[in-house]
Design a protein around this motif. Structure first.
Motif: not given
Length: 199
Positions: A88-107
Protein backbone atom coordinates in the motif's frame (compact mmCIF):
# COMPACT_ATOMS: atom_id res chain seq x y z
CA UNK A 1 48.49 -2.89 1.27
CA UNK A 2 46.22 -2.88 4.32
CA UNK A 3 44.63 0.42 3.32
CA UNK A 4 43.86 -0.75 -0.21
CA UNK A 5 42.41 -4.01 1.15
CA UNK A 6 40.24 -2.04 3.55
CA UNK A 7 38.82 0.13 0.77
CA UNK A 8 38.20 -2.94 -1.38
CA UNK A 9 36.33 -4.73 1.40
CA UNK A 10 34.40 -1.58 2.32
CA UNK A 11 33.24 -0.97 -1.26
CA UNK A 12 32.31 -4.64 -1.69
CA UNK A 13 30.39 -4.61 1.61
CA UNK A 14 28.39 -1.54 0.62
CA UNK A 15 27.68 -2.93 -2.84
CA UNK A 16 26.47 -6.30 -1.53
CA UNK A 17 24.40 -4.66 1.22
CA UNK A 18 22.75 -2.48 -1.42
CA UNK A 19 22.04 -5.53 -3.58
CA UNK A 20 20.37 -7.22 -0.61
CA UNK A 21 17.77 -4.46 -0.61
CA UNK A 22 17.50 -4.00 -4.38
CA UNK A 23 17.28 -7.67 -5.43
CA UNK A 24 13.73 -8.81 -6.15
CA UNK A 25 14.57 -12.49 -5.77
CA UNK A 26 14.78 -13.39 -2.05
CA UNK A 27 17.32 -16.15 -2.70
CA UNK A 28 19.64 -13.65 -4.40
CA UNK A 29 19.20 -11.30 -1.43
CA UNK A 30 20.28 -14.04 0.97
CA UNK A 31 23.33 -14.86 -1.16
CA UNK A 32 24.35 -11.20 -1.25
CA UNK A 33 23.87 -11.07 2.52
CA UNK A 34 26.24 -14.03 2.91
CA UNK A 35 28.89 -12.18 0.88
CA UNK A 36 28.29 -9.13 3.09
CA UNK A 37 28.96 -11.18 6.22
CA UNK A 38 32.18 -12.54 4.73
CA UNK A 39 33.42 -9.06 3.87
CA UNK A 40 32.60 -7.88 7.40
CA UNK A 41 34.64 -10.81 8.71
CA UNK A 42 37.47 -9.52 6.54
CA UNK A 43 37.21 -6.18 8.35
CA UNK A 44 37.42 -8.03 11.68
CA UNK A 45 40.59 -9.78 10.52
CA UNK A 46 42.10 -6.44 9.53
CA UNK A 47 41.33 -5.24 13.06
CA UNK A 48 43.05 -8.38 14.45
CA UNK A 49 39.77 -9.63 15.93
CA UNK A 50 40.08 -13.25 14.86
CA UNK A 51 37.45 -14.59 17.21
CA UNK A 52 34.79 -12.14 16.00
CA UNK A 53 35.61 -13.03 12.39
CA UNK A 54 35.22 -16.76 13.07
CA UNK A 55 31.98 -16.32 15.04
CA UNK A 56 30.57 -14.05 12.34
CA UNK A 57 31.21 -16.68 9.66
CA UNK A 58 30.05 -19.67 11.72
CA UNK A 59 26.94 -18.14 13.28
CA UNK A 60 25.69 -15.57 10.79
CA UNK A 61 27.02 -16.71 7.41
CA UNK A 62 26.50 -20.34 8.39
CA UNK A 63 23.59 -21.14 10.67
CA UNK A 64 21.35 -18.09 10.31
CA UNK A 65 21.70 -17.89 6.52
CA UNK A 66 20.88 -21.59 6.21
CA UNK A 67 17.77 -20.90 8.27
CA UNK A 68 16.82 -18.00 6.00
CA UNK A 69 17.25 -20.17 2.90
CA UNK A 70 15.21 -22.95 4.50
CA UNK A 71 12.34 -20.56 5.24
CA UNK A 72 12.45 -19.14 1.70
CA UNK A 73 12.45 -22.60 0.14
CA UNK A 74 9.70 -23.69 2.51
CA UNK A 75 7.49 -20.76 1.49
CA UNK A 76 8.12 -21.64 -2.18
CA UNK A 77 7.74 -18.08 -3.42
CA UNK A 78 7.28 -17.94 -7.17
CA UNK A 79 6.88 -15.03 -9.57
CA UNK A 80 3.11 -15.40 -9.54
CA UNK A 81 2.95 -15.12 -5.75
CA UNK A 82 5.28 -12.09 -5.84
CA UNK A 83 2.95 -10.28 -8.24
CA UNK A 84 -0.02 -10.98 -5.97
CA UNK A 85 1.64 -9.19 -3.04
CA UNK A 86 0.76 -5.51 -3.24
CA UNK A 87 2.26 -2.84 -1.02
CA UNK A 88 0.00 0.00 0.00
CA UNK A 89 0.97 3.63 -0.39
CA UNK A 90 0.83 4.16 3.38
CA UNK A 91 3.40 1.42 4.02
CA UNK A 92 5.72 2.86 1.35
CA UNK A 93 5.39 6.31 2.92
CA UNK A 94 6.09 4.91 6.41
CA UNK A 95 9.14 3.03 5.09
CA UNK A 96 10.49 6.20 3.48
CA UNK A 97 10.06 8.15 6.73
CA UNK A 98 11.75 5.40 8.77
CA UNK A 99 14.67 5.25 6.33
CA UNK A 100 15.05 9.02 6.39
CA UNK A 101 15.05 9.12 10.19
CA UNK A 102 17.66 6.36 10.32
CA UNK A 103 19.83 8.29 7.87
CA UNK A 104 19.53 11.45 9.99
CA UNK A 105 20.49 9.53 13.16
CA UNK A 106 23.54 8.03 11.42
CA UNK A 107 24.66 11.44 10.17
CA UNK A 108 24.21 12.93 13.66
CA UNK A 109 26.20 10.07 15.24
CA UNK A 110 29.04 10.27 12.72
CA UNK A 111 29.22 14.04 13.05
CA UNK A 112 30.50 13.84 16.63
CA UNK A 113 33.09 11.15 15.94
CA UNK A 114 36.77 11.83 15.43
CA UNK A 115 39.35 9.60 13.76
CA UNK A 116 42.17 8.47 16.04
CA UNK A 117 45.48 7.57 14.49
CA UNK A 118 47.76 4.66 15.28
CA UNK A 119 49.57 4.96 18.60
CA UNK A 120 52.32 2.31 18.99
CA UNK A 121 52.69 3.01 22.72
CA UNK A 122 49.10 2.04 23.53
CA UNK A 123 48.36 -0.48 20.77
CA UNK A 124 48.31 -4.14 21.79
CA UNK A 125 48.47 -6.51 18.82
CA UNK A 126 47.45 -9.54 20.92
CA UNK A 127 44.18 -8.18 22.28
CA UNK A 128 41.93 -9.85 19.73
CA UNK A 129 43.66 -13.21 19.52
CA UNK A 130 41.68 -16.37 20.21
CA UNK A 131 44.29 -17.64 22.68
CA UNK A 132 43.98 -14.63 24.98
CA UNK A 133 40.20 -14.63 24.76
CA UNK A 134 40.04 -18.33 25.61
CA UNK A 135 42.37 -17.82 28.58
CA UNK A 136 40.12 -15.09 30.01
CA UNK A 137 36.98 -17.08 29.24
CA UNK A 138 38.16 -20.22 31.03
CA UNK A 139 39.66 -18.45 34.04
CA UNK A 140 37.71 -15.33 35.01
CA UNK A 141 34.38 -16.25 33.35
CA UNK A 142 34.40 -20.02 33.75
CA UNK A 143 31.16 -20.25 35.76
CA UNK A 144 29.02 -18.08 33.39
CA UNK A 145 30.45 -19.99 30.43
CA UNK A 146 29.51 -23.37 31.91
CA UNK A 147 26.05 -22.12 32.91
CA UNK A 148 25.46 -20.93 29.34
CA UNK A 149 26.54 -24.33 28.00
CA UNK A 150 24.14 -26.09 30.40
CA UNK A 151 21.35 -23.75 29.28
CA UNK A 152 21.99 -24.63 25.63
CA UNK A 153 22.05 -28.33 26.50
CA UNK A 154 18.69 -28.08 28.28
CA UNK A 155 17.22 -26.22 25.29
CA UNK A 156 18.44 -28.93 22.89
CA UNK A 157 17.02 -31.72 25.04
CA UNK A 158 13.71 -29.86 25.34
CA UNK A 159 13.49 -29.38 21.57
CA UNK A 160 14.13 -33.09 20.99
CA UNK A 161 11.52 -34.10 23.57
CA UNK A 162 8.92 -31.74 22.11
CA UNK A 163 9.60 -33.11 18.64
CA UNK A 164 9.18 -36.69 19.83
CA UNK A 165 5.99 -35.79 21.67
CA UNK A 166 4.46 -34.17 18.60
CA UNK A 167 5.43 -37.16 16.47
CA UNK A 168 3.85 -39.59 18.95
CA UNK A 169 0.64 -37.53 19.13
CA UNK A 170 0.41 -37.40 15.33
CA UNK A 171 0.86 -41.17 15.12
CA UNK A 172 -1.82 -41.62 17.78
CA UNK A 173 -4.29 -39.41 15.92
CA UNK A 174 -3.60 -41.02 12.55
CA UNK A 175 -3.99 -44.56 13.83
CA UNK A 176 -7.00 -43.87 16.05
CA UNK A 177 -9.58 -44.70 13.41
CA UNK A 178 -9.11 -47.33 10.74
CA UNK A 179 -11.60 -47.68 7.96
CA UNK A 180 -13.14 -51.14 7.85
CA UNK A 181 -13.35 -52.63 4.38
CA UNK A 182 -16.91 -53.15 3.20
CA UNK A 183 -18.45 -51.16 6.06
CA UNK A 184 -19.53 -47.57 6.37
CA UNK A 185 -18.19 -46.89 9.85
CA UNK A 186 -14.86 -46.38 11.55
CA UNK A 187 -13.53 -48.60 14.30
CA UNK A 188 -10.55 -48.26 16.63
CA UNK A 189 -7.33 -49.89 15.53
CA UNK A 190 -6.76 -53.29 17.23
CA UNK A 191 -3.20 -52.38 18.23
CA UNK A 192 -4.15 -48.94 19.52
CA UNK A 193 -5.14 -49.78 23.07
CA UNK A 194 -1.99 -51.82 23.72
CA UNK A 195 0.21 -48.98 22.50
CA UNK A 196 -1.84 -46.46 24.48
CA UNK A 197 -1.37 -48.30 27.76
CA UNK A 198 2.30 -48.96 27.10
CA UNK A 199 2.99 -45.27 26.51
Amino acid sequence: MTESLFFFLASLTLLCALMVVISKNPVHSVLFLIITFFTISGHYILLNAQFLAAVNIIVYAGAIMVLFLFVIMFLNMSKESEHKVKTSTLSKFAGAIAGGLLFVVLIAALKETSLVGYNPEVYDSQIGMVENLGFVLYTQYLLPFELASVLFLVAMVGAVMLGKKNKASNTFNNSYLVHKKGAGFMKPAPFLWTRFYLT
